[in-house]
Design a protein around this motif. Structure first.
Motif, PDB file in Angstrom:
ATOM      1  N   THR A  55     -17.120   4.691  13.793  1.00 41.64           N
ATOM      2  CA  THR A  55     -16.318   4.949  12.591  1.00 41.64           C
ATOM      3  C   THR A  55     -15.042   4.093  12.664  1.00 41.64           C
ATOM      4  O   THR A  55     -14.631   3.686  13.760  1.00 41.64           O
ATOM      5  CB  THR A  55     -15.912   6.430  12.499  1.00 41.64           C
ATOM      6  OG1 THR A  55     -15.020   6.722  13.584  1.00 41.64           O
ATOM      7  CG2 THR A  55     -17.132   7.339  12.566  1.00 41.64           C
ATOM      8  N   PHE A  56     -14.419   3.839  11.524  1.00 40.91           N
ATOM      9  CA  PHE A  56     -13.249   2.951  11.490  1.00 40.91           C
ATOM     10  C   PHE A  56     -12.320   3.384  10.358  1.00 40.91           C
ATOM     11  O   PHE A  56     -12.682   3.326   9.198  1.00 40.91           O
ATOM     12  CB  PHE A  56     -13.736   1.514  11.234  1.00 40.91           C
ATOM     13  CG  PHE A  56     -12.676   0.457  11.398  1.00 40.91           C
ATOM     14  CD1 PHE A  56     -12.644  -0.357  12.516  1.00 40.91           C
ATOM     15  CD2 PHE A  56     -11.708   0.246  10.414  1.00 40.91           C
ATOM     16  CE1 PHE A  56     -11.679  -1.342  12.675  1.00 40.91           C
ATOM     17  CE2 PHE A  56     -10.735  -0.725  10.559  1.00 40.91           C
ATOM     18  CZ  PHE A  56     -10.725  -1.526  11.695  1.00 40.91           C
ATOM     19  N   LEU A  57     -11.156   3.871  10.711  1.00 38.18           N
ATOM     20  CA  LEU A  57     -10.177   4.268   9.692  1.00 38.18           C
ATOM     21  C   LEU A  57      -8.974   3.331   9.777  1.00 38.18           C
ATOM     22  O   LEU A  57      -8.304   3.260  10.819  1.00 38.18           O
ATOM     23  CB  LEU A  57      -9.738   5.719   9.938  1.00 38.18           C
ATOM     24  CG  LEU A  57      -8.642   6.260   9.010  1.00 38.18           C
ATOM     25  CD1 LEU A  57      -9.155   6.399   7.577  1.00 38.18           C
ATOM     26  CD2 LEU A  57      -8.138   7.614   9.519  1.00 38.18           C
ATOM     27  N   ASP A  58      -8.706   2.616   8.697  1.00 39.00           N
ATOM     28  CA  ASP A  58      -7.579   1.674   8.633  1.00 39.00           C
ATOM     29  C   ASP A  58      -6.282   2.479   8.454  1.00 39.00           C
ATOM     30  O   ASP A  58      -6.164   3.264   7.505  1.00 39.00           O
ATOM     31  CB  ASP A  58      -7.857   0.754   7.431  1.00 39.00           C
ATOM     32  CG  ASP A  58      -6.702  -0.168   7.102  1.00 39.00           C
ATOM     33  OD1 ASP A  58      -5.644  -0.087   7.732  1.00 39.00           O
ATOM     34  OD2 ASP A  58      -6.888  -0.990   6.176  1.00 39.00           O
ATOM     35  N   LEU A  59      -5.305   2.286   9.324  1.00 41.40           N
ATOM     36  CA  LEU A  59      -4.070   3.087   9.259  1.00 41.40           C
ATOM     37  C   LEU A  59      -2.874   2.298   8.713  1.00 41.40           C
ATOM     38  O   LEU A  59      -1.721   2.680   8.946  1.00 41.40           O
ATOM     39  CB  LEU A  59      -3.747   3.649  10.656  1.00 41.40           C
ATOM     40  CG  LEU A  59      -4.764   4.667  11.201  1.00 41.40           C
ATOM     41  CD1 LEU A  59      -4.422   5.066  12.633  1.00 41.40           C
ATOM     42  CD2 LEU A  59      -4.806   5.921  10.315  1.00 41.40           C
ATOM     43  N   SER A  60      -3.143   1.211   7.973  1.00 40.83           N
ATOM     44  CA  SER A  60      -2.047   0.343   7.497  1.00 40.83           C
ATOM     45  C   SER A  60      -0.977   1.130   6.742  1.00 40.83           C
ATOM     46  O   SER A  60       0.224   0.939   6.991  1.00 40.83           O
ATOM     47  CB  SER A  60      -2.581  -0.753   6.569  1.00 40.83           C
ATOM     48  OG  SER A  60      -3.562  -1.490   7.217  1.00 40.83           O
ATOM     49  N   ASP A  61      -1.389   1.980   5.805  1.00 39.63           N
ATOM     50  CA  ASP A  61      -0.397   2.693   4.978  1.00 39.63           C
ATOM     51  C   ASP A  61       0.490   3.581   5.854  1.00 39.63           C
ATOM     52  O   ASP A  61       1.698   3.674   5.649  1.00 39.63           O
ATOM     53  CB  ASP A  61      -1.093   3.550   3.907  1.00 39.63           C
ATOM     54  CG  ASP A  61      -1.805   2.666   2.888  1.00 39.63           C
ATOM     55  OD1 ASP A  61      -1.493   1.459   2.839  1.00 39.63           O
ATOM     56  OD2 ASP A  61      -2.685   3.185   2.178  1.00 39.63           O
ATOM     57  N   GLU A  62      -0.130   4.221   6.820  1.00 39.64           N
ATOM     58  CA  GLU A  62       0.621   5.104   7.719  1.00 39.64           C
ATOM     59  C   GLU A  62       1.577   4.297   8.597  1.00 39.64           C
ATOM     60  O   GLU A  62       2.702   4.728   8.868  1.00 39.64           O
ATOM     61  CB  GLU A  62      -0.391   5.873   8.591  1.00 39.64           C
ATOM     62  CG  GLU A  62       0.003   7.269   8.956  1.00 39.64           C
ATOM     63  CD  GLU A  62       0.397   8.147   7.772  1.00 39.64           C
ATOM     64  OE1 GLU A  62      -0.194   8.032   6.689  1.00 39.64           O
ATOM     65  OE2 GLU A  62       1.333   8.958   7.956  1.00 39.64           O
ATOM     66  N   MET A  63       1.148   3.109   9.003  1.00 40.00           N
ATOM     67  CA  MET A  63       2.015   2.254   9.840  1.00 40.00           C
ATOM     68  C   MET A  63       3.318   1.934   9.111  1.00 40.00           C
ATOM     69  O   MET A  63       4.402   1.969   9.696  1.00 40.00           O
ATOM     70  CB  MET A  63       1.310   0.926  10.165  1.00 40.00           C
ATOM     71  CG  MET A  63       0.177   1.032  11.149  1.00 40.00           C
ATOM     72  SD  MET A  63      -0.692  -0.546  11.269  1.00 40.00           S
ATOM     73  CE  MET A  63       0.392  -1.457  12.369  1.00 40.00           C
ATOM     74  N   ILE A  64       3.194   1.624   7.821  1.00 43.64           N
ATOM     75  CA  ILE A  64       4.388   1.272   7.039  1.00 43.64           C
ATOM     76  C   ILE A  64       5.335   2.471   6.982  1.00 43.64           C
ATOM     77  O   ILE A  64       6.541   2.347   7.175  1.00 43.64           O
ATOM     78  CB  ILE A  64       3.973   0.795   5.622  1.00 43.64           C
ATOM     79  CG1 ILE A  64       3.199  -0.514   5.736  1.00 43.64           C
ATOM     80  CG2 ILE A  64       5.188   0.636   4.705  1.00 43.64           C
ATOM     81  CD1 ILE A  64       2.505  -0.967   4.461  1.00 43.64           C
ATOM     82  N   LYS A  65       4.747   3.668   6.775  1.00 48.06           N
ATOM     83  CA  LYS A  65       5.586   4.879   6.699  1.00 48.06           C
ATOM     84  C   LYS A  65       6.268   5.169   8.038  1.00 48.06           C
ATOM     85  O   LYS A  65       7.449   5.530   8.085  1.00 48.06           O
ATOM     86  CB  LYS A  65       4.718   6.095   6.306  1.00 48.06           C
ATOM     87  CG  LYS A  65       4.253   6.069   4.864  1.00 48.06           C
ATOM     88  CD  LYS A  65       3.662   7.421   4.516  1.00 48.06           C
ATOM     89  CE  LYS A  65       2.294   7.273   3.910  1.00 48.06           C
ATOM     90  NZ  LYS A  65       1.538   8.508   3.866  1.00 48.06           N
ATOM     91  N   ILE A  66       5.528   4.996   9.114  1.00 52.40           N
ATOM     92  CA  ILE A  66       6.094   5.268  10.459  1.00 52.40           C
ATOM     93  C   ILE A  66       7.249   4.298  10.731  1.00 52.40           C
ATOM     94  O   ILE A  66       8.330   4.699  11.172  1.00 52.40           O
ATOM     95  CB  ILE A  66       4.993   5.145  11.541  1.00 52.40           C
ATOM     96  CG1 ILE A  66       3.953   6.260  11.375  1.00 52.40           C
ATOM     97  CG2 ILE A  66       5.605   5.190  12.949  1.00 52.40           C
ATOM     98  CD1 ILE A  66       2.683   6.084  12.205  1.00 52.40           C
ATOM     99  N   LEU A  67       7.024   3.021  10.419  1.00 50.78           N
ATOM    100  CA  LEU A  67       8.082   2.027  10.675  1.00 50.78           C
ATOM    101  C   LEU A  67       9.319   2.306   9.824  1.00 50.78           C
ATOM    102  O   LEU A  67      10.447   2.161  10.301  1.00 50.78           O
ATOM    103  CB  LEU A  67       7.552   0.608  10.409  1.00 50.78           C
ATOM    104  CG  LEU A  67       6.676   0.034  11.531  1.00 50.78           C
ATOM    105  CD1 LEU A  67       5.972  -1.233  11.070  1.00 50.78           C
ATOM    106  CD2 LEU A  67       7.502  -0.253  12.787  1.00 50.78           C
TER     107      LEU A  67
END
Ligand code: PXL
Length: 280
Positions: A55-67
Motif C-alpha cells: 500500500t502507498f499513502l502520499d503524505l505531501s499535504d500533511e508534510m506542508i501542514k507539519i512544516l
C-alpha cells in the motif's frame, strides 16, 4: 556535563515492515544521541523491494501542514536529512524545509534506486529534479546506482575506484560549500571481497575509501543505516572519514549476523541486538 542533544529533521517514508527508511533511521540517530524529528513522506505497508501489492499513502499535504506548524513554533534544527520521496512535488517541500530550517547542515540521500534499477515508484522527472535537491546539500550519500544517475552516465556494474572518484568530483561540483561540511559519499562499492564507501571531502579536496568484509546478501535499508550513522556521528563532531568507517563496519558486522540468524533478506538487517555497539 550535560550536552544539549542535537535535533535532525528526518524526511523519509515510513515503511511499516521490512526495516528501512524511518524505521531504521530513528533508532540509529537515537542511539547516537540525536533527536529524530520525523517528517514522513509516505506511509507504505512494506518497502518496495521484495513485497508485492504494497500500500502507498502520499503524505505531501500533511508534510506542508507539519512544516508550517514547526515554523510557527520558531524552532531551530541542527540538520535537515532527506531520503525517499513520494513524488516530484515533495522536492519543492524539501527545498522549502531547507530554506526554513537548513541553516546548519543539509544531508540529502538522493534515494532513487539500487543494483542498477530505479525504484518502482520513482519517475524520470523525480530523478531529474533530484539533481536540484542535491545542489542544496552539504553532504550527499548516493549509492553507486544513484551516483551514475546524478552524473548522467549509463550504469556500470563493476566500476573501478578511479571512475567513481571522477564521478564523486563531478557530483562535488553540484553541492554547496557554504557550511562546515561539503562532501560526496558514494556507498555500496564492491571491491574484491569487501564493500565500502568513497568519501570525497570537497573542503580538503581529499578522497578516502573505507571498506569491510562483504556478506554476499542484499539487504534493503543499508543505505538508510549508513547515512544515519554518518549524520549521527558528524553531529557529534566526528570526522567524516571516521564516521563512514564506523557505518561501514556496523553494516558489515550486522549483515553477517543477520545471515547467520537466517532472517529473510527482504526483512532487512537484524540490527536491534547490535545497536549497543554504536554507543561504545
Ligand atoms: O531504503 C530505501 C527505501 C526507502 N523507502 C522505500 C523503499 C526503499 C528501498 O527499497 O522501497 C519505500
Amino acid at each position: 556535563m550535560y550536552n544539549k542533544l542535537k535535533k535532525a529533521i528526518c524526511i523519509h517514508d515510513i515503511s511499516c515492515l521490512g526495516r528501512c527508511s524511518m524505521q531504521v533511521i530513528t533508532p540509529m540517530l537515537s542511539v547516537l544521541g540525536v533527536e529524530p524529528c520525523v517528517l514522513p513522506t509516505a506511509l507504505l505497508s512494506t518497502h518496495t523491494g521484495g513485497f508485492d501489492d504494497f500500500t502507498f499513502l502520499d503524505l505531501s499535504d500533511e508534510m506542508i501542514k507539519i512544516l508550517n506548524h514547526w515554523k510557527q513554533l520558531n524552532l531551530e534544527f541542527d540538520a535537515v536529512y532527506s531520503g525517499f520521496l513520494a513524488n516530484e512535488k515533495q522536492i519543492d517541500i524539501v527545498n522549502n524545509a531547507i530554506d526554513d530550517f537548513g541553516e546548519q547542515l543539509v544531508l540529502v540521500d538522493p534515494v532513487m534506486g539500487d543494483n542498477g534499477h530505479v525504484y518502482s515508484t520513482y519517475t524520470p522527472l523525480m530523478c531529474e529534479r533530484m539533481k536540484y535537491l542535491v545542489s542544496r546539500a552539504d553532504i550527499i550519500t548516493p549509492n553507486v546506482t544513484e551516483a551514475y544517475i546524478l552524473a548522467n552516465r549509463p550504469h556500470n556494474d563493476k566500476p573501478d575506484i578511479d571512475e567513481l572518484k571522477d564521478i564523486a568530483a563531478e557530483l562535488g561540483d553540484m553541492i554547496q560549500t557554504k557550511h562546515k561540511y561539503s562532501a560526496v559519499v558514494i556507498t555500496g562499492i564492491h571491491k574484491a571481497d569487501q564493500i565500502g564507501a568513497l568519501i570525497y571531502d570537497r573542503k580538503s579536496n581529499n578522497f578516502d575509501f573505507v571498506s569491510a568484509p562483504r556478506c554476499d546478501c542484499f539487504f534493503p535499508g543499508t543505505g538508510d543505516i549508513f547515512a544515519s550513522i554518518l549524520l549521527g556521528k558528524i553531529l557529534n563532531d566526528e570526522n567524516i572519514n571516521i564516521a563512514a568507517r564506523i557505518a561501514v563496519d556496523f553494516i558489515s558486522e550486522t549483515s553477517f549476523y543477520t545471515r547467520k540468524a537466517g532472517t529473510p533478506t527482504r526483512d532487512g538487517l537484524e540490527f536491534e541486538n547490535q545497536l549497543y555497539k554504536l554507543n561504545q
